[in-house]
Design a protein around this motif. Structure first.
Motif, PDB file in Angstrom:
ATOM      1  N   ALA A  46       0.824  -1.210   0.000  1.00 24.11           N
ATOM      2  CA  ALA A  46       0.000   0.000   0.000  1.00 24.11           C
ATOM      3  C   ALA A  46       0.856   1.257   0.000  1.00 24.11           C
ATOM      4  O   ALA A  46       0.439   2.302  -0.507  1.00 24.11           O
ATOM      5  CB  ALA A  46      -0.937  -0.004   1.204  1.00 24.11           C
ATOM      6  N   ILE A  47       2.069   1.151   0.561  1.00 21.07           N
ATOM      7  CA  ILE A  47       2.982   2.293   0.576  1.00 21.07           C
ATOM      8  C   ILE A  47       3.769   2.380  -0.730  1.00 21.07           C
ATOM      9  O   ILE A  47       3.727   3.387  -1.437  1.00 21.07           O
ATOM     10  CB  ILE A  47       3.936   2.200   1.782  1.00 21.07           C
ATOM     11  CG1 ILE A  47       3.164   2.377   3.089  1.00 21.07           C
ATOM     12  CG2 ILE A  47       5.052   3.242   1.673  1.00 21.07           C
ATOM     13  CD1 ILE A  47       3.990   2.160   4.337  1.00 21.07           C
ATOM     14  N   VAL A  48       4.506   1.331  -1.061  1.00 15.16           N
ATOM     15  CA  VAL A  48       5.432   1.431  -2.193  1.00 15.16           C
ATOM     16  C   VAL A  48       4.718   1.529  -3.528  1.00 15.16           C
ATOM     17  O   VAL A  48       5.261   2.127  -4.478  1.00 15.16           O
ATOM     18  CB  VAL A  48       6.436   0.263  -2.190  1.00 15.16           C
ATOM     19  CG1 VAL A  48       7.315   0.322  -0.944  1.00 15.16           C
ATOM     20  CG2 VAL A  48       5.733  -1.089  -2.300  1.00 15.16           C
ATOM     21  N   GLU A  49       3.518   0.979  -3.635  1.00 18.72           N
ATOM     22  CA  GLU A  49       2.789   1.107  -4.891  1.00 18.72           C
ATOM     23  C   GLU A  49       2.272   2.524  -5.104  1.00 18.72           C
ATOM     24  O   GLU A  49       1.838   2.875  -6.201  1.00 18.72           O
ATOM     25  CB  GLU A  49       1.637   0.099  -4.937  1.00 18.72           C
ATOM     26  CG  GLU A  49       2.121  -1.343  -5.104  1.00 18.72           C
ATOM     27  CD  GLU A  49       0.999  -2.359  -5.050  1.00 18.72           C
ATOM     28  OE1 GLU A  49      -0.158  -1.962  -4.764  1.00 18.72           O
ATOM     29  OE2 GLU A  49       1.268  -3.551  -5.287  1.00 18.72           O
ATOM     30  N   GLY A  50       2.348   3.347  -4.052  1.00 16.80           N
ATOM     31  CA  GLY A  50       1.935   4.738  -4.168  1.00 16.80           C
ATOM     32  C   GLY A  50       3.033   5.674  -4.622  1.00 16.80           C
ATOM     33  O   GLY A  50       2.775   6.871  -4.829  1.00 16.80           O
ATOM     34  N   VAL A  51       4.251   5.179  -4.794  1.00 11.93           N
ATOM     35  CA  VAL A  51       5.357   6.037  -5.233  1.00 11.93           C
ATOM     36  C   VAL A  51       5.087   6.506  -6.662  1.00 11.93           C
ATOM     37  O   VAL A  51       4.830   5.696  -7.556  1.00 11.93           O
ATOM     38  CB  VAL A  51       6.703   5.288  -5.162  1.00 11.93           C
ATOM     39  CG1 VAL A  51       7.811   6.148  -5.762  1.00 11.93           C
ATOM     40  CG2 VAL A  51       7.031   4.918  -3.717  1.00 11.93           C
ATOM     41  N   ARG A  52       5.159   7.795  -6.888  1.00 12.81           N
ATOM     42  CA  ARG A  52       4.902   8.364  -8.205  1.00 12.81           C
ATOM     43  C   ARG A  52       6.133   9.040  -8.809  1.00 12.81           C
ATOM     44  O   ARG A  52       6.105   9.461  -9.958  1.00 12.81           O
ATOM     45  CB  ARG A  52       3.738   9.372  -8.129  1.00 12.81           C
ATOM     46  CG  ARG A  52       2.395   8.712  -7.848  1.00 12.81           C
ATOM     47  CD  ARG A  52       1.985   7.816  -9.019  1.00 12.81           C
ATOM     48  NE  ARG A  52       0.730   7.115  -8.780  1.00 12.81           N
ATOM     49  CZ  ARG A  52       0.628   5.903  -8.253  1.00 12.81           C
ATOM     50  NH1 ARG A  52       1.733   5.245  -7.886  1.00 12.81           N
ATOM     51  NH2 ARG A  52      -0.540   5.336  -8.094  1.00 12.81           N
ATOM     52  N   LEU A  53       7.194   9.128  -8.064  1.00 11.21           N
ATOM     53  CA  LEU A  53       8.426   9.739  -8.546  1.00 11.21           C
ATOM     54  C   LEU A  53       9.342   8.665  -9.125  1.00 11.21           C
ATOM     55  O   LEU A  53       9.113   7.465  -8.920  1.00 11.21           O
ATOM     56  CB  LEU A  53       9.119  10.459  -7.395  1.00 11.21           C
ATOM     57  CG  LEU A  53       8.369  11.662  -6.834  1.00 11.21           C
ATOM     58  CD1 LEU A  53       8.925  12.043  -5.472  1.00 11.21           C
ATOM     59  CD2 LEU A  53       8.449  12.840  -7.796  1.00 11.21           C
ATOM     60  N   PRO A  54      10.394   9.044  -9.858  1.00  8.59           N
ATOM     61  CA  PRO A  54      11.350   8.050 -10.351  1.00  8.59           C
ATOM     62  C   PRO A  54      11.898   7.225  -9.195  1.00  8.59           C
ATOM     63  O   PRO A  54      12.321   7.768  -8.174  1.00  8.59           O
ATOM     64  CB  PRO A  54      12.443   8.911 -10.999  1.00  8.59           C
ATOM     65  CG  PRO A  54      11.746  10.170 -11.401  1.00  8.59           C
ATOM     66  CD  PRO A  54      10.734  10.408 -10.319  1.00  8.59           C
ATOM     67  N   ALA A  55      11.854   5.901  -9.340  1.00  9.09           N
ATOM     68  CA  ALA A  55      12.232   5.030  -8.235  1.00  9.09           C
ATOM     69  C   ALA A  55      12.997   3.818  -8.741  1.00  9.09           C
ATOM     70  O   ALA A  55      12.898   3.420  -9.900  1.00  9.09           O
ATOM     71  CB  ALA A  55      10.987   4.582  -7.469  1.00  9.09           C
TER      72      ALA A  55
END
Length: 258
Positions: A154-163
């Motif tokens: 639920a946290i990491v799938e919300g990352v929207r920046l380059p990762a």
């Protein structure tokens, strides 16, 4: 009004890190209340389940603190405040007077990437999005609530920046994991875990070096991270890799009654 926690800290750099952390480690639910960000992630991770100041000298009125406390309680969580060098003196005193106790204490570390080359070893697999295998692999090597793959997802799938979601492979077997998120010239490094059977082999160091290489390729000038003050092994590793102390902070909770 400056607090004792802010002494010796580069407040502008602390603020740059703290604001980016909100995006690098996003909570499923986030509220902005005055100069504070209040985040909820089902209890997974202190950073993602706390109220944090986002302005030097940020204060909370008694009514606003009561509102934040009620929001956490309605989510079944103990009210949680991160006391970074950005917190105002009156709020720092009020939180302590209300009986908030220290749950953990961390250091914010930072490192220039000027001497880092954009090279990645072939055994380090990097993906732009968190795969199900990456999430399961990280969760399987954690304990307590950190072993909950659903809450991590639920946290990491919300990352929207380059990762970069990194997996270290030995003969095709995943044995270490980590991640980095790049934003405006700075890269956060986190979720570094090594399988117990492969610790002591320098894999954590090589994985972190690879993430710094990725960050350099993303035109980042600095890498930053947060580490538990009591984790001597991790602190020693990061310091040996050139990370320097930027600030210290406490995470305090008000335990739920009964």
């Amino acid at each position: 009004m400056a607090t004792d926690m802010a002494r010796g800290a580069d407040t502008d750099l602390v603020l740059a890190c703290e604001r980016r952390i909100v995006n690098a480690w996003p909570s499923p639910a986030t509220l902005l209340i005055d100069d504070w960000v209040v985040r909820f992630a089902g209890g997974y991770s202190g950073r993602a389940n706390s109220a944090s100041p986002l302005k030097p000298g940020a204060e909370l009125s008694e009514n606003t603190l009561a509102l934040i406390e009620e929001l956490f309680r309605s989510d079944g969580l103990p009210p949680c405040i991160r006391l970074t060098p950005l917190v105002g003196a009156a709020t720092l005193a009020m939180v302590k007077e209300r009986g908030y106790v220290v749950r953990d204490a961390s250091f914010g570390l930072i490192r220039s990437l000027d001497d880092v080359t954009a090279e990645i070893e072939p055994d380090l697999q990097i993906e732009a999005r968190p795969s199900a295998d990456w999430i399961a692999g990280v969760a399987a090597r954690q304990t307590g609530i950190k072993a909950d793959a659903g809450k991590l997802a639920a946290i990491v799938e919300g990352v929207r920046l380059p990762a970069a979601f990194a997996t270290w492979l030995i003969a095709g077997e995943p044995v270490a994991y980590g991640m980095s998120v790049a934003e405006r010239g700075m890269a956060e490094i986190g979720s570094v875990v090594v399988d117990p059977a492969h610790r002591g082999q320098g894999l954590g160091r090589r994985l972190i070096a690879g993430l710094m290489g990725w960050a350099r390729a993303m035109d980042c000038q600095q890498a930053y991270l947060q580490v538990d003050q009591t984790n001597a092994v991790a602190n020693g590793l990061y310091r040996s890799m050139g990370f320097q102390h930027l600030y210290a902070y406490e995470t305090r909770v008000l335990e739920l009654a009964g």
